[in-house]
Scaffold this active site. Structure first.
Site, PDB file in Angstrom:
ATOM      1  N   LYS A  19      27.400  78.352  10.732  1.00 25.30           N
ATOM      2  CA  LYS A  19      25.991  77.952  10.745  1.00 25.30           C
ATOM      3  C   LYS A  19      25.108  79.093  11.223  1.00 25.30           C
ATOM      4  O   LYS A  19      24.055  79.372  10.638  1.00 25.30           O
ATOM      5  CB  LYS A  19      25.801  76.737  11.650  1.00 25.30           C
ATOM      6  CG  LYS A  19      24.357  76.291  11.784  1.00 25.30           C
ATOM      7  CD  LYS A  19      24.127  75.353  12.942  1.00 25.30           C
ATOM      8  CE  LYS A  19      23.986  76.099  14.246  1.00 25.30           C
ATOM      9  NZ  LYS A  19      23.347  75.293  15.319  1.00 25.30           N
ATOM     10  N   ASN A  20      25.532  79.773  12.283  1.00 21.98           N
ATOM     11  CA  ASN A  20      24.689  80.804  12.886  1.00 21.98           C
ATOM     12  C   ASN A  20      24.624  82.080  12.057  1.00 21.98           C
ATOM     13  O   ASN A  20      23.819  82.962  12.357  1.00 21.98           O
ATOM     14  CB  ASN A  20      25.170  81.110  14.306  1.00 21.98           C
ATOM     15  CG  ASN A  20      24.876  79.974  15.267  1.00 21.98           C
ATOM     16  OD1 ASN A  20      23.983  79.162  15.027  1.00 21.98           O
ATOM     17  ND2 ASN A  20      25.636  79.899  16.345  1.00 21.98           N
ATOM     18  N   ARG A  54      15.667  75.762  16.728  1.00 22.15           N
ATOM     19  CA  ARG A  54      15.099  77.023  17.197  1.00 22.15           C
ATOM     20  C   ARG A  54      15.214  78.130  16.158  1.00 22.15           C
ATOM     21  O   ARG A  54      14.399  79.052  16.141  1.00 22.15           O
ATOM     22  CB  ARG A  54      15.790  77.451  18.490  1.00 22.15           C
ATOM     23  CG  ARG A  54      15.723  76.422  19.600  1.00 22.15           C
ATOM     24  CD  ARG A  54      16.145  76.984  20.936  1.00 22.15           C
ATOM     25  NE  ARG A  54      15.077  77.718  21.582  1.00 22.15           N
ATOM     26  CZ  ARG A  54      14.117  77.186  22.322  1.00 22.15           C
ATOM     27  NH1 ARG A  54      14.088  75.884  22.494  1.00 22.15           N
ATOM     28  NH2 ARG A  54      13.197  77.922  22.890  1.00 22.15           N
ATOM     29  N   CYS A 105      18.276  72.740  20.770  1.00 22.58           N
ATOM     30  CA  CYS A 105      18.981  72.328  21.985  1.00 22.58           C
ATOM     31  C   CYS A 105      18.170  72.656  23.231  1.00 22.58           C
ATOM     32  O   CYS A 105      17.659  73.758  23.366  1.00 22.58           O
ATOM     33  CB  CYS A 105      20.333  73.037  22.082  1.00 22.58           C
ATOM     34  SG  CYS A 105      21.548  72.470  20.892  1.00 22.58           S
ATOM     35  N   ASP A 108      28.778  79.471  23.644  1.00 25.19           N
ATOM     36  CA  ASP A 108      28.919  78.288  22.802  1.00 25.19           C
ATOM     37  C   ASP A 108      30.301  77.643  22.894  1.00 25.19           C
ATOM     38  O   ASP A 108      30.539  76.606  22.269  1.00 25.19           O
ATOM     39  CB  ASP A 108      28.610  78.632  21.341  1.00 25.19           C
ATOM     40  CG  ASP A 108      27.120  78.677  21.059  1.00 25.19           C
ATOM     41  OD1 ASP A 108      26.336  78.285  21.935  1.00 25.19           O
ATOM     42  OD2 ASP A 108      26.741  79.111  19.954  1.00 25.19           O
ATOM     43  N   VAL A 111      24.476  83.425  30.192  1.00 27.92           N
ATOM     44  CA  VAL A 111      23.675  83.629  28.980  1.00 27.92           C
ATOM     45  C   VAL A 111      22.474  82.690  28.944  1.00 27.92           C
ATOM     46  O   VAL A 111      21.342  83.114  28.713  1.00 27.92           O
ATOM     47  CB  VAL A 111      24.544  83.461  27.719  1.00 27.92           C
ATOM     48  CG1 VAL A 111      23.692  83.628  26.455  1.00 27.92           C
ATOM     49  CG2 VAL A 111      25.697  84.468  27.727  1.00 27.92           C
TER      50      VAL A 111
END
Length: 417
Positions: free
Chosen positions: A22-23, A92, A116, A304, A326
């Protein structure tokens, strides 16, 4: 609203095919805005965030064929330069249209993003970089408005590595006048994937995967056909699932070099990790050793996967310290894990996890994407029934999660409340 019901306590065994990342897919879809004509992207996952990005790009005038797997995008006629709040509020990554729009059209108006709720994740790094490239940027009524006749190459330094900022400015710099240097750039594999796509379009990007990226601007980019890399976070989630349930899973289609930090920690925790051509085998040994985790930008341990790893440490032998460097506010899953019997204390940006041997099923609530994954893993390991509500968080980042876990032997189902 849907919820997921899990009957836990069963070792997971079998094979799971990893979906596209996805990213990586989100910025690569946004990169189509830099070109005229049909771009073709393969291995696009079927996720809520992908569908939201599709709607966002279509609202700008992009013609899109296909919804997942292989999709085609044509940004030949952009009819709108505003990304509205209604589309941006849930994700985002919507800010990623800012750089391409300003670079190609000289103007963009993008709502401040949502997604998120795990910390500030400020867009000020994106804005500062665009200003240094000659854009006039103002914040007005919840929107970022940026204008530039043509962006100029610049020597940029990010105060902290920012994945979205690196991606946004890489795309903007591809059509800028002159050379742009991005220093303290993020190094994630998804950035390398985007750079490969941009270079396929005719851009001149070098250094992706290091902390200094050089982009020599060109006058025009052309459409490209490209593949999305496998999702390292999804792969890591299934690897941890093997450990937390004492199972044995063959993870197909993952890229081992993207998983180095996780693999090292899983081996330290007592798991067996065996690479093979096309994937890896992840097997639990029945006993989980505690390990300490500190999240860091890539190539460090990924933030993540922190929540998923915490579920595993909750049933490990001994004490583990998990430090989040992070993002702030990324321990919102702790209270829910404690409802299942986990022994966790928060001290600043660290969680002290004392293994309890076994968790008990309970009704729990997802608070964000990766926290929801950690609760699924906890439910798979727990004795009894776990009911997870607010599962729309999961749908943002995990393709066919119930189907994939069911194929591994899990008793997991989705029901409508």
């Amino acid at each position: 609203m849907d919820k997921i019901v899990i009957e836990g306590g069963k070792p997971l065994r079998g094979e799971v095919k990893i979906s596209g990342a996805k990213n990586a897919a989100l910025p690569i879809m946004a990169s189509a805005l830099l070109t005229e004509g049909w771009n073709t992207f393969h291995n696009i996952p079927d996720l809520m965030d992908i569908r939201t990005t599709r709607k966002l790009l279509q609202s700008l005038g992009v013609v899109i064929e296909g919804t997942s797997g292989t999709i085609r995008l044509n940004a030949g006629e952009i009819s709108n330069i505003e990304a509205s709040y209604d589309l941006v509020k849930t994700m985002r990554a919507s800010i990623l249209v800012l750089g391409p729009l300003v670079a190609r059209l000289g103007i963009a108006r993008v709502s401040l993003p949502g997604g998120c709720a795990i910390g500030a994740r400020p867009v000020n790094l994106h804005i500062k970089a665009l200003q240094e490239m000659g854009a006039e940027v103002i914040l007005k009524e919840g929107y970022v408005e940026a204008r530039a006749k043509r962006l100029k190459g610049a020597n940029l330094y990010f105060d902290m590595p920012t994945v979205g900022g690196t991606e946004n400015i890489m795309m903007a710099a591809a059509l800028a006048d002159g050379v742009t240097l991005l220093k303290n750039a993020a190094r994630e594999p998804e950035i390398v994937n985007l750079a490969e796509v941009l270079n396929g379009m005719g851009a001149k990007v070098s250094g992706a995967g290091t902390d200094v990226i050089r982009v020599e601007g060109v006058e025009r980019l052309h459409p490209v056909e490209a593949d999305i890399i496998p999702d390292r976070i999804e792969a890591g989630t299934y690897m941890i699932a093997a450990g937390v349930t004492g199972g044995d899973i063959r993870v197909l289609g993952c890229c081992l070099s993207h998983l180095d930090a996780l693999i090292e920690k899983l081996i330290d925790a007592g798991m067996t990790i065996e690479p093979f051509d096309g994937g890896l085998r992840a097997a639990g040994t029945g006993t989980i050793r505690s390990v300490d985790i500190t999240t860091l930008p890539h190539p460090g341990f990924p933030t993540d996967l922190q929540a998923q790893m915490m579920s595993m440490m909750a049933v490990a032998e001994g004490l583990s310290v998990m430090t989040e460097t992070v993002f702030e506010n990324r321990f919102m899953h702790v209270g829910e894990l404690m409802r299942m019997g986990a022994d966790i204390q928060i001290q600043g940006n660290s969680a002290i996890v004392k293994g309890v041997g076994a968790l008990k099923g309970a009704p729990v609530m997802a608070t964000d994407l990766r926290a929801s994954a950690s609760l699924v893993l906890a439910g798979l390991a727990a004795r009894g029934t776990t009911e997870l509500s607010r599962v729309y968080h999961l749908d943002r980042g995990y393709e066919e999660l119930e189907k994939k876990f069911s194929a591994l032997g899990a008793e997991i189902r989705r029901i409508s409340e």
